[in-house]
Design an enzyme around this catalytic site. Sequence first.
Site, PDB file in Angstrom:
ATOM      1  CB  VAL A  12      -0.972   0.000   1.199  1.00  0.00           C
ATOM      2  CG1 VAL A  12      -1.791   1.288   1.231  1.00  0.00           C
ATOM      3  CG2 VAL A  12      -1.900  -1.199   1.131  1.00  0.00           C
ATOM      4  CB  VAL A 126     -14.148  -0.746   5.329  1.00  0.00           C
ATOM      5  CG1 VAL A 126     -15.274  -1.672   4.877  1.00  0.00           C
ATOM      6  CG2 VAL A 126     -13.955  -0.835   6.833  1.00  0.00           C
ATOM      7  N   GLY A 128     -10.994  -1.273   0.571  1.00  0.00           N
ATOM      8  CA  GLY A 128      -9.890  -0.829  -0.280  1.00  0.00           C
ATOM      9  C   GLY A 128     -10.243   0.431  -1.040  1.00  0.00           C
ATOM     10  CG  ASP A 195      -9.256  -8.574   6.135  1.00  0.00           C
ATOM     11  OD1 ASP A 195      -8.423  -7.689   6.383  1.00  0.00           O
ATOM     12  OD2 ASP A 195     -10.056  -8.495   5.181  1.00  0.00           O
ATOM     13  CE  LYS A 199     -10.899  -5.432   4.966  1.00  0.00           C
ATOM     14  NZ  LYS A 199     -10.763  -6.160   3.681  1.00  0.00           N
ATOM     15  N   GLY A 303      -5.512  -4.447  -2.792  1.00  0.00           N
ATOM     16  CA  GLY A 303      -4.518  -4.281  -3.838  1.00  0.00           C
ATOM     17  C   GLY A 303      -3.800  -2.956  -3.709  1.00  0.00           C
TER      18      GLY A 303
END
Length: 401
Positions: A12, A126, A128, A195, A199, A303
Amino acid sequence: MAEIAVMGLGTVGTGVVKVISENAGVITRKLGEPLRVKAILVRRFRDGPYRHLCTDHFEEIQNDPAIRVVIETIGGVDAAYDYTKRCLEAGKHVVTANKQLIAERGFELLELAREKNVKYLFEASVGGGIPILHPLRECLSANRIDEIYGILNGTTNYILTRMVRTGAFFSDALREAQRRGYAEADPTADVEGIDAGRKICVLGDLAFGHQIDPEAVPMEGISKLSLRDVKIANRAGYRIKLLGRTLRLGPENGFEAGSRTAYVAPHLIPETMPIANVEDVFNAIVIRGNAVGDVMFYGRGAGEMPTASACVADAMECLSTRESVLSWSPDTSGFENPLKLRCRHYFRIEGSLTDAAMAFGQVEVLSEDGETAFLTEPVTGLDARKRSANLNILSCLRVLS
């Protein structure tokens, strides 16, 4: 010139620097001034195009008055929490994609940001690159939010897609996801629902205005999911998806006013519902408002570039004069056991239809061939457990309706 710092140069963090560089003209036009990365905090130095920006001394960022925004991409809680807190105390805005930090310490850090008159933003935590937190707190602010559910983890959705499309077993689909870079070497947080659980806590905090303690949220993943159940569901017109879900509860459904719940679990979803057809690494989040009805947000949930896009947008918002309205109460009371919710359940048992009918009465049979797969009428999770106590259960899943 607006100068920022990035903490962490992983997937990131690298994406953040790329977005700022590649979209410099667009960002300058929208922000009204150029945006420049002045420093990148790293644990170890590596050769590359950003080597000249790197430092391993956090104090250089903390004490630099020219750095107005810090984007935290470290992950985890320990170092990320310490550095975030110190940046806020130094009067710097902070942006993060760190859903674990927000779920566990978000209220405290938001209060500190408010005290220091700076912003703490986390759109990328949350979904991406999917814009979800801004619409939830602004575009849908005239609604009472009653429910949020969604596919919140791209890794598990990719694995489930491969199981449906190719008939792959879970273990084979996981290895494929790892080869493609969709899953980590240690995929526990993804495949065990952790994960997605973090979120859904963040979404519930914002939707209902009260802290949801991640420790109280049941998180069930897909590691024990059988390919046989995937095939049976598919033939019967359902898709199995891992959903995070949080709901507002009240007297209308048998709970005290102000109650809420949250959980993560695989669900059978009718193929006619739009979210059932979300495949591969894509995420989808449905928000149900009392005025707007159901609204679905869809896109790449993770991503390098999608997540970085959300981080840079938050950094630009930090530099604007617009007031941030992120907040919730630290009060965790009113959280109900999600097993008290009523829904249909899917069972696959080693036994006959007679066994199923004796336990649940009227059922919908999906498969009979030595084993029996069936759907119950709506019952609570607690009641489903009690009624099925004497059955030889091979699988049990919730049904979304």
